[in-house]
Design an enzyme around this catalytic site. Sequence first.
Site, PDB file in Angstrom:
ATOM      1  N   ASN A  98      -2.336  -0.600  -6.529  1.00 19.54           N
ATOM      2  CA  ASN A  98      -0.937  -0.886  -6.189  1.00 19.54           C
ATOM      3  C   ASN A  98       0.015   0.009  -6.968  1.00 19.54           C
ATOM      4  O   ASN A  98      -0.226   0.325  -8.130  1.00 19.54           O
ATOM      5  CB  ASN A  98      -0.607  -2.355  -6.463  1.00 19.54           C
ATOM      6  CG  ASN A  98      -1.464  -3.283  -5.619  1.00 19.54           C
ATOM      7  OD1 ASN A  98      -2.075  -2.835  -4.648  1.00 19.54           O
ATOM      8  ND2 ASN A  98      -1.516  -4.539  -5.983  1.00 19.54           N
ATOM      9  N   HIS A 115      -3.191   4.861  -7.905  1.00 17.58           N
ATOM     10  CA  HIS A 115      -2.350   5.496  -6.880  1.00 17.58           C
ATOM     11  C   HIS A 115      -0.923   5.761  -7.362  1.00 17.58           C
ATOM     12  O   HIS A 115      -0.030   5.978  -6.554  1.00 17.58           O
ATOM     13  CB  HIS A 115      -2.351   4.635  -5.598  1.00 17.58           C
ATOM     14  CG  HIS A 115      -3.695   4.590  -4.926  1.00 17.58           C
ATOM     15  ND1 HIS A 115      -4.033   3.652  -3.981  1.00 17.58           N
ATOM     16  CD2 HIS A 115      -4.792   5.379  -5.078  1.00 17.58           C
ATOM     17  CE1 HIS A 115      -5.284   3.866  -3.566  1.00 17.58           C
ATOM     18  NE2 HIS A 115      -5.754   4.897  -4.230  1.00 17.58           N
ATOM     19  N   CYS A 123      10.431  16.042 -10.509  1.00 17.79           N
ATOM     20  CA  CYS A 123      10.909  17.185  -9.719  1.00 17.79           C
ATOM     21  C   CYS A 123       9.779  18.177  -9.516  1.00 17.79           C
ATOM     22  O   CYS A 123       9.097  18.559 -10.466  1.00 17.79           O
ATOM     23  CB  CYS A 123      12.079  17.846 -10.452  1.00 17.79           C
ATOM     24  SG  CYS A 123      12.575  19.395  -9.670  1.00 17.79           S
ATOM     25  N   CYS A 126      11.094  21.735 -11.513  1.00 19.11           N
ATOM     26  CA  CYS A 126      11.103  21.892 -12.977  1.00 19.11           C
ATOM     27  C   CYS A 126      10.299  20.818 -13.701  1.00 19.11           C
ATOM     28  O   CYS A 126      10.158  20.863 -14.924  1.00 19.11           O
ATOM     29  CB  CYS A 126      12.543  21.902 -13.500  1.00 19.11           C
ATOM     30  SG  CYS A 126      13.407  20.319 -13.265  1.00 19.11           S
ATOM     31  N   CYS A 143      16.945  17.595  -7.276  1.00 23.37           N
ATOM     32  CA  CYS A 143      17.056  17.582  -8.726  1.00 23.37           C
ATOM     33  C   CYS A 143      18.408  18.151  -9.162  1.00 23.37           C
ATOM     34  O   CYS A 143      18.732  19.294  -8.806  1.00 23.37           O
ATOM     35  CB  CYS A 143      15.918  18.414  -9.315  1.00 23.37           C
ATOM     36  SG  CYS A 143      15.975  18.563 -11.094  1.00 23.37           S
ATOM     37  N   CYS A 146      17.736  21.576 -11.239  1.00 26.79           N
ATOM     38  CA  CYS A 146      17.269  22.853 -10.666  1.00 26.79           C
ATOM     39  C   CYS A 146      17.369  22.905  -9.145  1.00 26.79           C
ATOM     40  O   CYS A 146      17.041  23.930  -8.542  1.00 26.79           O
ATOM     41  CB  CYS A 146      15.824  23.122 -11.104  1.00 26.79           C
ATOM     42  SG  CYS A 146      14.613  22.152 -10.206  1.00 26.79           S
ATOM     43  N   SER A 185      -8.826  -4.471   0.786  1.00 25.79           N
ATOM     44  CA  SER A 185      -9.727  -4.350   1.933  1.00 25.79           C
ATOM     45  C   SER A 185     -10.959  -3.540   1.556  1.00 25.79           C
ATOM     46  O   SER A 185     -11.928  -3.497   2.314  1.00 25.79           O
ATOM     47  CB  SER A 185      -8.994  -3.704   3.110  1.00 25.79           C
ATOM     48  OG  SER A 185      -8.463  -2.462   2.710  1.00 25.79           O
ATOM     49  N   ASN A 209     -10.605 -12.855  -1.837  1.00 23.27           N
ATOM     50  CA  ASN A 209      -9.857 -12.343  -0.685  1.00 23.27           C
ATOM     51  C   ASN A 209      -9.672 -13.496   0.304  1.00 23.27           C
ATOM     52  O   ASN A 209     -10.469 -14.430   0.316  1.00 23.27           O
ATOM     53  CB  ASN A 209     -10.638 -11.193  -0.015  1.00 23.27           C
ATOM     54  CG  ASN A 209      -9.740 -10.281   0.807  1.00 23.27           C
ATOM     55  OD1 ASN A 209      -9.064 -10.734   1.728  1.00 23.27           O
ATOM     56  ND2 ASN A 209      -9.730  -8.994   0.486  1.00 23.27           N
TER      57      ASN A 209
HETATM   58  P1  OAD Z   1      -4.957  -3.441   2.431  1.00 28.64           P
HETATM   59  O1  OAD Z   1      -3.708  -3.757   3.171  1.00 28.64           O
HETATM   60  O2  OAD Z   1      -5.908  -2.487   3.063  1.00 28.64           O
HETATM   61  O3  OAD Z   1      -5.767  -4.784   2.156  1.00 28.64           O
HETATM   62  C1  OAD Z   1      -5.170  -5.934   1.628  1.00 28.64           C
HETATM   63  C2  OAD Z   1      -6.245  -6.979   1.445  1.00 28.64           C
HETATM   64  O4  OAD Z   1      -5.666  -8.103   0.802  1.00 28.64           O
HETATM   65  C3  OAD Z   1      -6.871  -7.468   2.745  1.00 28.64           C
HETATM   66  O5  OAD Z   1      -8.280  -7.453   2.613  1.00 28.64           O
HETATM   67  C4  OAD Z   1      -6.335  -8.908   2.897  1.00 28.64           C
HETATM   68  O6  OAD Z   1      -7.281  -9.764   3.504  1.00 28.64           O
HETATM   69  C5  OAD Z   1      -6.136  -9.277   1.438  1.00 28.64           C
HETATM   70  N1  OAD Z   1      -5.121 -10.308   1.192  1.00 28.64           N
HETATM   71  C6  OAD Z   1      -3.918 -10.476   1.807  1.00 28.64           C
HETATM   72  N2  OAD Z   1      -3.230 -11.496   1.261  1.00 28.64           N
HETATM   73  C7  OAD Z   1      -4.005 -11.982   0.248  1.00 28.64           C
HETATM   74  C8  OAD Z   1      -3.857 -13.049  -0.700  1.00 28.64           C
HETATM   75  N3  OAD Z   1      -2.761 -13.802  -0.741  1.00 28.64           N
HETATM   76  N4  OAD Z   1      -4.843 -13.255  -1.592  1.00 28.64           N
HETATM   77  C9  OAD Z   1      -5.986 -12.501  -1.563  1.00 28.64           C
HETATM   78  N5  OAD Z   1      -6.182 -11.487  -0.684  1.00 28.64           N
HETATM   79  C10 OAD Z   1      -5.216 -11.225   0.211  1.00 28.64           C
HETATM   80  O7  OAD Z   1      -4.513  -2.969   0.962  1.00 28.64           O
HETATM   81  P2  OAD Z   1      -5.366  -2.171  -0.123  1.00 28.64           P
HETATM   82  O8  OAD Z   1      -6.790  -2.583  -0.104  1.00 28.64           O
HETATM   83  O9  OAD Z   1      -4.633  -2.287  -1.388  1.00 28.64           O
HETATM   84  O10 OAD Z   1      -3.125   3.720  -0.696  1.00 28.64           O
HETATM   85  O11 OAD Z   1      -5.249  -0.693   0.416  1.00 28.64           O
HETATM   86  C11 OAD Z   1      -5.779   0.346  -0.359  1.00 28.64           C
HETATM   87  C12 OAD Z   1      -4.898   1.570  -0.278  1.00 28.64           C
HETATM   88  O12 OAD Z   1      -4.664   1.871   1.105  1.00 28.64           O
HETATM   89  C13 OAD Z   1      -3.500   1.389  -0.830  1.00 28.64           C
HETATM   90  O13 OAD Z   1      -3.423   1.558  -2.233  1.00 28.64           O
HETATM   91  C14 OAD Z   1      -2.740   2.464  -0.134  1.00 28.64           C
HETATM   92  C15 OAD Z   1      -3.276   2.267   1.277  1.00 28.64           C
HETATM   93  O14 OAD Z   1      -3.244   3.342   2.080  1.00 28.64           O
HETATM   94  C16 OAD Z   1      -2.232   4.723  -0.766  1.00 28.64           C
HETATM   95  O15 OAD Z   1      -1.107   4.620  -0.345  1.00 28.64           O
HETATM   96  C17 OAD Z   1      -2.765   5.957  -1.429  1.00 28.64           C
END
Ligand code: OAD
Length: 249
Positions: A98, A115, A123, A126, A143, A146, A185, A209
């Site tokens: 996050n 992430h 910037c 610079c 910026c 610069c 996920s 989850n």
């Molecule tokens: P996702 O949106 O892919 O997954 C969120 C997960 O949280 C899902 O499996 C849901 O079932 C679960 N969930 C939702 N509400 C919940 C709750 N109250 N308690 C427990 N679980 C819950 O998000 P991420 O796995 O964080 O990267 O995604 C990974 C990365 O994909 C992110 O950091 C981002 C994205 O693209 C970048 O931006 C580089």
Amino acid sequence: MERFLPVLSSAKNVVVLTGAGISAESGIPTFRGTDGLWSKLKPEELANFDAFLRNPELVSEWYKHRREVTRVAKPNAAHTALVEMEKLFSHFTLVTQNIDNLHRRAGSQNVAELHGNIERNYCLGCGKRYDGEDFDRNNSFQCPECGGLIRPDIVWFGEMLPSDQWRTAEVASSEAEVMYVVGTSAVVYPAAELPMTVKSHGGMIVEVNIEETPLSEFADLSIQGSASEVMTEVVEKIKEYRRVAKESK
Ligand code: OAD
């Protein structure tokens, strides 16, 4: 869970990997699923470097909006439970995908941000840093020093993870006896590799989850429920187990 309490309570090295689901109860949208950010927007349109160069104003506005959302959000009981959990173990690393800064705002100390962090900007010309709320009050995407483009200090699609944060996460995972995987996920690499690193040396995976994920079949314990309820309960149970064990000595 009762069956695993002896291991969960006595572990010396504990890692927690979190994703957007842990902040869902703070009102921050997740990425996937029907209400997720990527169901309305395509990552290619806003979350990559080429999109930023094509339209820095639009991409900057989007991140400004996301900063506004995260600033009004408050850490929830799951974030707080992890602050408590950190105090219970001698080696504890919180690895998060996050960018919302809620773990730090809650008070977690040893946090690896894979992430990046939406509160930091820099910037491209610079290298000057623009952090915190002052940035949105006083600056745009250009910026003042610069004239270069100011970008958020986060990892966009196609970019490398910050090497120091990744190294911390890898080392901690290679030593972990227990890894909690909370609200992710578990499909985005390389973060999704970390639970496999734990498993490969015999560590235990506890998944938390609201639904099944591709990791569920590899998890030693898969707890379905909201992160805030489950993590609060896990921390309480560990404390209780230790208290009873101490008393019965
Ligand atoms: P996702 O949106 O892919 O997954 C969120 C997960 O949280 C899902 O499996 C849901 O079932 C679960 N969930 C939702 N509400 C919940 C709750 N109250 N308690 C427990 N679980 C819950 O998000 P991420 O796995 O964080 O990267 O995604 C990974 C990365 O994909 C992110 O950091 C981002 C994205 O693209 C970048 O931006 C580089």
